[in-house]
Enzyme design. Structure first.
Site, PDB file in Angstrom:
ATOM      1  CB  SER A 179       3.788  -5.118  -3.562  1.00 33.99           C
ATOM      2  OG  SER A 179       4.660  -5.095  -2.476  1.00 33.99           O
ATOM      3  CD1 TRP A 206      17.567  -7.718  -2.470  1.00 33.84           C
ATOM      4  CD2 TRP A 206      16.268  -7.865  -4.288  1.00 33.84           C
ATOM      5  NE1 TRP A 206      18.023  -8.758  -3.229  1.00 33.84           N
ATOM      6  CE2 TRP A 206      17.249  -8.877  -4.353  1.00 33.84           C
ATOM      7  CE3 TRP A 206      15.331  -7.761  -5.322  1.00 33.84           C
ATOM      8  CZ2 TRP A 206      17.323  -9.771  -5.406  1.00 33.84           C
ATOM      9  CZ3 TRP A 206      15.402  -8.660  -6.380  1.00 33.84           C
ATOM     10  CH2 TRP A 206      16.385  -9.654  -6.420  1.00 33.84           C
ATOM     11  CG  HIS A 211       9.277   6.176  -2.453  1.00 29.53           C
ATOM     12  ND1 HIS A 211       9.962   5.095  -2.946  1.00 29.53           N
ATOM     13  CD2 HIS A 211       8.790   5.791  -1.236  1.00 29.53           C
ATOM     14  CE1 HIS A 211       9.906   4.090  -2.066  1.00 29.53           C
ATOM     15  NE2 HIS A 211       9.209   4.496  -1.026  1.00 29.53           N
ATOM     16  CB  THR A 263      12.671   0.529  -1.716  1.00 24.38           C
ATOM     17  OG1 THR A 263      11.676   0.909  -2.652  1.00 24.38           O
ATOM     18  CG2 THR A 263      13.511   1.717  -1.304  1.00 24.38           C
ATOM     19  NE  ARG A 313       2.729  -9.100  -0.894  1.00 26.41           N
ATOM     20  CZ  ARG A 313       2.153  -9.836  -1.837  1.00 26.41           C
ATOM     21  NH1 ARG A 313       1.239 -10.712  -1.513  1.00 26.41           N
ATOM     22  NH2 ARG A 313       2.467  -9.666  -3.120  1.00 26.41           N
ATOM     23  CE1 TYR A 366      11.740  -7.270  -5.843  1.00 28.73           C
ATOM     24  CE2 TYR A 366      10.285  -8.533  -7.275  1.00 28.73           C
ATOM     25  CZ  TYR A 366      10.855  -8.323  -6.034  1.00 28.73           C
ATOM     26  OH  TYR A 366      10.558  -9.167  -4.992  1.00 28.73           O
ATOM     27  NE  ARG A 400       7.462  -6.379  -7.650  1.00 23.71           N
ATOM     28  CZ  ARG A 400       7.053  -6.806  -6.461  1.00 23.71           C
ATOM     29  NH1 ARG A 400       6.813  -5.939  -5.493  1.00 23.71           N
ATOM     30  NH2 ARG A 400       6.900  -8.086  -6.221  1.00 23.71           N
TER      31      ARG A 400
HETATM   32  P1  A3P Z   1       5.849  -8.371  -2.481  1.00 21.84           P
HETATM   33  O1  A3P Z   1       4.855  -7.594  -1.678  1.00 21.84           O
HETATM   34  O2  A3P Z   1       5.393  -8.586  -3.895  1.00 21.84           O
HETATM   35  O3  A3P Z   1       6.290  -9.623  -1.834  1.00 21.84           O
HETATM   36  P2  A3P Z   1       9.758  -2.165  -1.192  1.00 21.84           P
HETATM   37  O4  A3P Z   1      10.991  -2.665  -0.574  1.00 21.84           O
HETATM   38  O5  A3P Z   1      10.008  -1.162  -2.282  1.00 21.84           O
HETATM   39  O6  A3P Z   1       8.771  -1.719  -0.185  1.00 21.84           O
HETATM   40  O7  A3P Z   1       9.129  -3.392  -1.988  1.00 21.84           O
HETATM   41  C1  A3P Z   1       8.582  -4.440  -1.276  1.00 21.84           C
HETATM   42  C2  A3P Z   1       8.558  -5.666  -2.151  1.00 21.84           C
HETATM   43  O8  A3P Z   1       9.890  -6.193  -2.268  1.00 21.84           O
HETATM   44  C3  A3P Z   1       7.730  -6.754  -1.515  1.00 21.84           C
HETATM   45  O9  A3P Z   1       7.166  -7.474  -2.613  1.00 21.84           O
HETATM   46  C4  A3P Z   1       8.772  -7.541  -0.759  1.00 21.84           C
HETATM   47  O10 A3P Z   1       8.363  -8.848  -0.429  1.00 21.84           O
HETATM   48  C5  A3P Z   1       9.925  -7.523  -1.734  1.00 21.84           C
HETATM   49  N1  A3P Z   1      11.231  -7.743  -1.123  1.00 21.84           N
HETATM   50  C6  A3P Z   1      11.674  -7.317   0.081  1.00 21.84           C
HETATM   51  N2  A3P Z   1      12.914  -7.722   0.309  1.00 21.84           N
HETATM   52  C7  A3P Z   1      13.289  -8.451  -0.773  1.00 21.84           C
HETATM   53  C8  A3P Z   1      14.480  -9.185  -1.109  1.00 21.84           C
HETATM   54  N3  A3P Z   1      15.515  -9.222  -0.296  1.00 21.84           N
HETATM   55  N4  A3P Z   1      14.492  -9.806  -2.304  1.00 21.84           N
HETATM   56  C9  A3P Z   1      13.444  -9.768  -3.148  1.00 21.84           C
HETATM   57  N5  A3P Z   1      12.294  -9.115  -2.864  1.00 21.84           N
HETATM   58  C10 A3P Z   1      12.217  -8.458  -1.698  1.00 21.84           C
END
Ligand code: A3P
Length: 356
Positions: free
Chosen positions: A192, A100, A161, A98, A321, A246, A184
């Site tokens: 995650s 991203w 969501h 989300t 993360r 994703y 994803r």
């Molecule tokens: P991980 O915990 O597997 O690293 P959301 O944004 O829906 O909360 O999802 C979070 C997940 O997206 C996390 O995955 C986070 O690290 C990853 N994420 C956040 N920003 C991102 C980016 N710019 N590019 C790719 N993944 C990203």
């Protein structure tokens, strides 16, 4: 390069298009919120009568599992969301990219006013993506939904969501509203989610999340229904619902940003393509770039408005993360992976979509 037919420069045309504004910059008045009566109603017996998963603080609302604190917001959205022509809704299960998608959609839509490369005043350099694009359930649950959304200039970007099945018709059936969905591999989503949740619940056992997911009762579950709802909507109305993954975005970020820009009605011009603007958007929104920004390294720093509508302990840095595919293999046994894969496959069979 001037357009031979109109004599106009594509960059000029683009910069004339209105750009989205970070919602945290919106100034709202002190008046009563139009959603107050719904919130009052939900504060009473309505929520506590719903089936619950107390370990995960969830309630089952209209067949979908949501955080208890979101229920009033969802009801308020269903009853009171006032759509506007050109609205764009970013939909996803939690922890599926989300953050991203918010950044990419914002940067793509805003690129006329804010070039993704070389603009030191770019909103994404000073504001976390969650402070640029509001999360509707929490915004409405905080009693700020109608107020903020009314004050936000068009084009409006917003995120949810919610399952497709519980979106209000003002979004789901509105020809003037577009939906971009991202999902994803559920195994990575769960890992995650576990890491994220442990920031406020260090004692949360992964097995509790895992069992709930297999049964369909984890946050935003059943996950197969979440995915299928948007998948089927994207097949029925591809001009209104864009379905993204994703893992595909990681594999081909530029191709997906080009697709996104076309879907949003702001395709990259030949001059932009030549200048590599899609790549600039990808670079600006890359995991490492966003993660390293001062605003996203800070353990606080949200605006008062952002602070109100974000879960208290989830600071800006918690949204970044690893940003990779396949981390599940470091946490799940092969047997667990097989079980979750099988549960998903069984429900997705015949849909034309599969995570494998
Ligand atoms: P991980 O915990 O597997 O690293 P959301 O944004 O829906 O909360 O999802 C979070 C997940 O997206 C996390 O995955 C986070 O690290 C990853 N994420 C956040 N920003 C991102 C980016 N710019 N590019 C790719 N993944 C990203």
């Amino acid at each position: 390069m001037a357009n031979a037919a109109t004599g106009t420069d594509p960059a000029t045309v683009l910069s004339a298009l209105p750009a989205p504004v970070p919602f945290k910059d919106v100034v709202v008045g002190d008046g009563d919120d139009a959603d107050a009566s719904v919130l009052e109603e939900c504060a009473g017996a309505a929520v506590s009568a719903l089936p619950s998963n107390p370990k995960l603080f969830l309630r089952r609302y209209l067949g979908t599992w949501v955080l208890e604190t979101w229920v009033p917001g969802i009801v308020a959205i269903q009853r009171g969301f006032a759509p506007r022509r050109g609205d764009v809704v970013l939909a996803s299960p939690p922890k599926c990219g989300t953050t991203w998608l918010k950044a990419l959609a914002f940067a793509t839509m805003a690129r006329g006013a804010h070039p993704p490369a070389g603009d030191p005043g770019h909103p994404l350099l000073r504001a976390n993506p969650h402070d640029c694009v509001p999360f509707m359930e929490r915004l409405f649950a905080a009693g700020l939904g109608s107020k903020v959304m009314d004050a936000l200039p068009s084009p409006r970007l917003m995120a949810t969501h919610m399952h497709h099945s519980i979106l209000p018709a003002s979004i789901a059936e509105n020809p003037d509203c577009k939906i971009v969905y991202i999902c994803r591999d559920p195994k990575d989503m769960l890992i995650s989610m576990w890491h994220f949740s442990r920031r406020i619940r260090p004692d949360l056992a992964f097995s509790d999340l895992f069992e709930a997911a297999c049964e369909g009762s984890c946050l935003s579950g059943p996950i197969w229904d979440h995915v299928l709802g948007y998948w089927n909507a994207s097949k029925a109305s591809p001009e209104r619902v864009l379905f993204l993954r994703y893992e595909e975005m990681l594999r081909d970020p530029v191709g997906n940003v080009v697709k996104l820009s076309q879907f949003l009605g702001r395709p990259f011009s030949p001059a932009e393509a030549e200048a590599g603007v899609a790549m600039d958007v990808v670079r600006l929104c890359s995991f490492q770039k966003l993660k390293d920004l001062e605003v996203n390294r800070a353990d606080s720093g949200s605006s008062p408005l952002g602070g109100v509508i974000r879960e208290g302990a989830f600071v800006n840095s918690s949204y970044f993360r690893r940003g990779e595919a396949g981390d599940w293999a470091n946490h799940m046994t092969p047997e667990m992976a097989r079980r979750l894969d099988a549960a998903m496959e069984e429900r997705l069979r015949g849909s034309g979509f599969s995570f494998s």
